[in-house]
Enzyme design. Sequence first.
Site, PDB file in Angstrom:
ATOM      1  N   HIS A   1       0.841  -1.202   0.000  1.00 30.14           N
ATOM      2  CA  HIS A   1       0.000   0.000   0.000  1.00 30.14           C
ATOM      3  C   HIS A   1       0.874   1.250   0.000  1.00 30.14           C
ATOM      4  O   HIS A   1       2.062   1.193   0.309  1.00 30.14           O
ATOM      5  CB  HIS A   1      -0.916   0.039   1.239  1.00 30.14           C
ATOM      6  CG  HIS A   1      -2.091  -0.891   1.142  1.00 30.14           C
ATOM      7  ND1 HIS A   1      -2.000  -2.218   1.497  1.00 30.14           N
ATOM      8  CD2 HIS A   1      -3.370  -0.701   0.718  1.00 30.14           C
ATOM      9  CE1 HIS A   1      -3.181  -2.803   1.298  1.00 30.14           C
ATOM     10  NE2 HIS A   1      -4.027  -1.906   0.827  1.00 30.14           N
TER      11      HIS A   1
ATOM     12  N   LYS B   1      -0.618   5.019   4.572  1.00 30.27           N
ATOM     13  CA  LYS B   1      -1.493   4.088   5.299  1.00 30.27           C
ATOM     14  C   LYS B   1      -1.072   3.997   6.771  1.00 30.27           C
ATOM     15  O   LYS B   1       0.094   3.787   7.083  1.00 30.27           O
ATOM     16  CB  LYS B   1      -1.457   2.706   4.628  1.00 30.27           C
ATOM     17  CG  LYS B   1      -2.450   1.732   5.235  1.00 30.27           C
ATOM     18  CD  LYS B   1      -2.756   0.580   4.290  1.00 30.27           C
ATOM     19  CE  LYS B   1      -3.719  -0.425   4.908  1.00 30.27           C
ATOM     20  NZ  LYS B   1      -5.020   0.164   5.283  1.00 30.27           N
TER      21      LYS B   1
HETATM   22  N1  LIG Z   1     -12.682  -1.096   3.192  1.00 31.02           N
HETATM   23  C1  LIG Z   1     -12.188  -0.596   2.050  1.00 31.02           C
HETATM   24  O1  LIG Z   1     -12.623  -0.959   0.935  1.00 31.02           O
HETATM   25  C2  LIG Z   1     -11.121   0.437   2.113  1.00 31.02           C
HETATM   26  C3  LIG Z   1     -10.712   0.882   3.338  1.00 31.02           C
HETATM   27  N2  LIG Z   1      -9.833   1.906   3.437  1.00 31.02           N
HETATM   28  C4  LIG Z   1      -9.586   2.400   4.787  1.00 31.02           C
HETATM   29  O2  LIG Z   1     -10.310   3.610   4.949  1.00 31.02           O
HETATM   30  C5  LIG Z   1      -9.638   4.477   5.854  1.00 31.02           C
HETATM   31  C6  LIG Z   1      -9.433   5.843   5.200  1.00 31.02           C
HETATM   32  O3  LIG Z   1      -8.593   5.721   4.092  1.00 31.02           O
HETATM   33  P1  LIG Z   1      -8.126   7.024   3.259  1.00 31.02           P
HETATM   34  O4  LIG Z   1      -9.292   7.813   2.796  1.00 31.02           O
HETATM   35  O5  LIG Z   1      -7.163   6.515   2.269  1.00 31.02           O
HETATM   36  O6  LIG Z   1      -7.357   7.846   4.396  1.00 31.02           O
HETATM   37  P2  LIG Z   1      -7.089   9.424   4.465  1.00 31.02           P
HETATM   38  O7  LIG Z   1      -5.986   9.608   5.450  1.00 31.02           O
HETATM   39  O8  LIG Z   1      -6.913   9.969   3.093  1.00 31.02           O
HETATM   40  O9  LIG Z   1      -8.451  10.006   5.060  1.00 31.02           O
HETATM   41  C7  LIG Z   1      -8.864   9.890   6.397  1.00 31.02           C
HETATM   42  C8  LIG Z   1      -9.623  11.123   6.771  1.00 31.02           C
HETATM   43  O10 LIG Z   1     -10.189  10.990   8.065  1.00 31.02           O
HETATM   44  C9  LIG Z   1     -10.202  12.285   8.655  1.00 31.02           C
HETATM   45  N3  LIG Z   1     -10.373  12.247  10.119  1.00 31.02           N
HETATM   46  C10 LIG Z   1      -9.467  12.390  11.096  1.00 31.02           C
HETATM   47  N4  LIG Z   1     -10.074  12.305  12.319  1.00 31.02           N
HETATM   48  C11 LIG Z   1     -11.391  12.117  12.066  1.00 31.02           C
HETATM   49  C12 LIG Z   1     -12.547  11.973  12.894  1.00 31.02           C
HETATM   50  N5  LIG Z   1     -12.464  12.022  14.242  1.00 31.02           N
HETATM   51  N6  LIG Z   1     -13.733  11.740  12.302  1.00 31.02           N
HETATM   52  C13 LIG Z   1     -13.830  11.693  10.955  1.00 31.02           C
HETATM   53  N7  LIG Z   1     -12.776  11.856  10.118  1.00 31.02           N
HETATM   54  C14 LIG Z   1     -11.587  12.052  10.679  1.00 31.02           C
HETATM   55  C15 LIG Z   1      -8.874  12.904   8.238  1.00 31.02           C
HETATM   56  O11 LIG Z   1      -8.964  14.291   8.298  1.00 31.02           O
HETATM   57  C16 LIG Z   1      -8.747  12.389   6.799  1.00 31.02           C
HETATM   58  O12 LIG Z   1      -9.282  13.333   5.886  1.00 31.02           O
HETATM   59  C17 LIG Z   1      -8.360   3.729   6.242  1.00 31.02           C
HETATM   60  O13 LIG Z   1      -8.581   3.050   7.447  1.00 31.02           O
HETATM   61  C18 LIG Z   1      -8.170   2.725   5.102  1.00 31.02           C
HETATM   62  O14 LIG Z   1      -7.453   1.591   5.501  1.00 31.02           O
HETATM   63  C19 LIG Z   1      -9.290   2.498   2.337  1.00 31.02           C
HETATM   64  C20 LIG Z   1      -9.629   2.072   1.097  1.00 31.02           C
HETATM   65  C21 LIG Z   1     -10.573   1.003   0.872  1.00 31.02           C
HETATM   66  O1  LIG Z   2      -5.608   2.113   3.225  1.00 28.66           O
HETATM   67  C1  LIG Z   2      -5.899   1.765   2.063  1.00 28.66           C
HETATM   68  O2  LIG Z   2      -5.603   2.453   1.079  1.00 28.66           O
HETATM   69  C2  LIG Z   2      -6.651   0.515   1.869  1.00 28.66           C
HETATM   70  N1  LIG Z   2      -7.088  -0.100   2.950  1.00 28.66           N
HETATM   71  C3  LIG Z   2      -7.882  -1.277   3.000  1.00 28.66           C
HETATM   72  C4  LIG Z   2      -7.184  -2.352   3.796  1.00 28.66           C
HETATM   73  O3  LIG Z   2      -6.571  -2.054   4.827  1.00 28.66           O
HETATM   74  O4  LIG Z   2      -7.269  -3.527   3.409  1.00 28.66           O
HETATM   75  C5  LIG Z   2      -8.393  -1.702   1.659  1.00 28.66           C
HETATM   76  C6  LIG Z   2      -7.533  -1.375   0.477  1.00 28.66           C
HETATM   77  O5  LIG Z   2      -6.534  -2.339   0.347  1.00 28.66           O
HETATM   78  C7  LIG Z   2      -6.952   0.023   0.526  1.00 28.66           C
END
Ligand SMILES: NC(=O)C1=CN([C@@H]2O[C@H](COP(=O)(O)OP(=O)(O)OC[C@H]3O[C@@H](n4cnc5c(N)ncnc54)[C@H](O)[C@@H]3O)[C@@H](O)[C@H]2O)C=CC1
Ligand SMILES: O=C(O)C1=N[C@H](C(=O)O)C[C@H](O)C1
Length: 237
Positions: A133, A137
């Site tokens: 990743h 992350k």
């Molecule tokens: N399940 C899935 O399909 C996927 C899961 N993810 C997960 O989603 C999460 C976010 O990923 P990204 O958008 O890439 O991260 P990012 O770091 O770009 O965005 C996270 C956001 O959360 C905000 N934040 C901080 N404190 C907060 C609070 N108390 N309440 C609400 N928002 C708050 C931050 O300001 C930031 O804008 C990660 O845990 C990642 O692993 C990411 C991609 C796919």
């Molecule tokens: O943080 C990410 O970007 C992603 N997080 C998810 C994970 O922890 O599996 C899903 C995806 O791989 C992207």
Amino acid sequence: MKIALLGYGKMGKAIEEIAKNRGHEIVLKLEEDISNYELEKMNIDVAIDFSVPKAAFKNITTCFKKNIPVVCGTTGWLDDYEKATKICKEEHSAFIYASNFSVGVNLFFELNKKLAQMMNGMDDYKIEIEEIHHTEKQDAPSGTAISLAQDIITENDRKERWQLDHATENEIPIMAKRIDDVNGTHTVSYKSNIDSIEIMHTAHSRQGFALGAVLAAEWIKDKEGVFTMKDVLASHL
Ligand SMILES: NC(=O)C1=CN([C@@H]2O[C@H](COP(=O)(O)OP(=O)(O)OC[C@H]3O[C@@H](n4cnc5c(N)ncnc54)[C@H](O)[C@@H]3O)[C@@H](O)[C@H]2O)C=CC1
Ligand SMILES: O=C(O)C1=N[C@H](C(=O)O)C[C@H](O)C1
């Protein structure tokens, strides 16, 4: 549908674009403590949480207490998953968590289970999971890698746990690599002295994760209970 985005980073923005294209309205873009907002005044149909591990549990359970269904993709908070589902049921709310919302990864999960069934007892093969990743992350290993490992453990008589990096005989090692701009690559490999078998999923963008989350939000809108992405996809595939 009126959607609250809990977390407005890379994923929040990708979800916004797809949700708007599908005719939905974004009524909240949360980037700070949820207590600062009066959610009950926003007519929210569904909240979608892609925030940070330390905020997810509070965000999710605050919504349950206001009877707002939640789709959660945030990873790295799962020690509190059972507590969250208990609160969801007590409040008669609705919840879907998925470590990965992409349709392709959910097919990959099924392939992984099938391969694990076939490889059970083939003890000459060493099992390993690798996830790559982007460098921003926060958690390791990825939620997706943990799901893959848990599914193998269910099928394999000798594996009891997963372990980051080096593992003992009854553990599955997960190697987590961080490289700029990688959206998410997962590989499950079985290696013997004679040959190797590998299955791999590569995300070319965040679109697949975002579309899956919006499909889940549309699906859960008027439901009550705790669901998985499998429930959502059963009505689409
Ligand atoms: N399940 C899935 O399909 C996927 C899961 N993810 C997960 O989603 C999460 C976010 O990923 P990204 O958008 O890439 O991260 P990012 O770091 O770009 O965005 C996270 C956001 O959360 C905000 N934040 C901080 N404190 C907060 C609070 N108390 N309440 C609400 N928002 C708050 C931050 O300001 C930031 O804008 C990660 O845990 C990642 O692993 C990411 C991609 C796919
Ligand atoms: O943080 C990410 O970007 C992603 N997080 C998810 C994970 O922890 O599996 C899903 C995806 O791989 C992207």
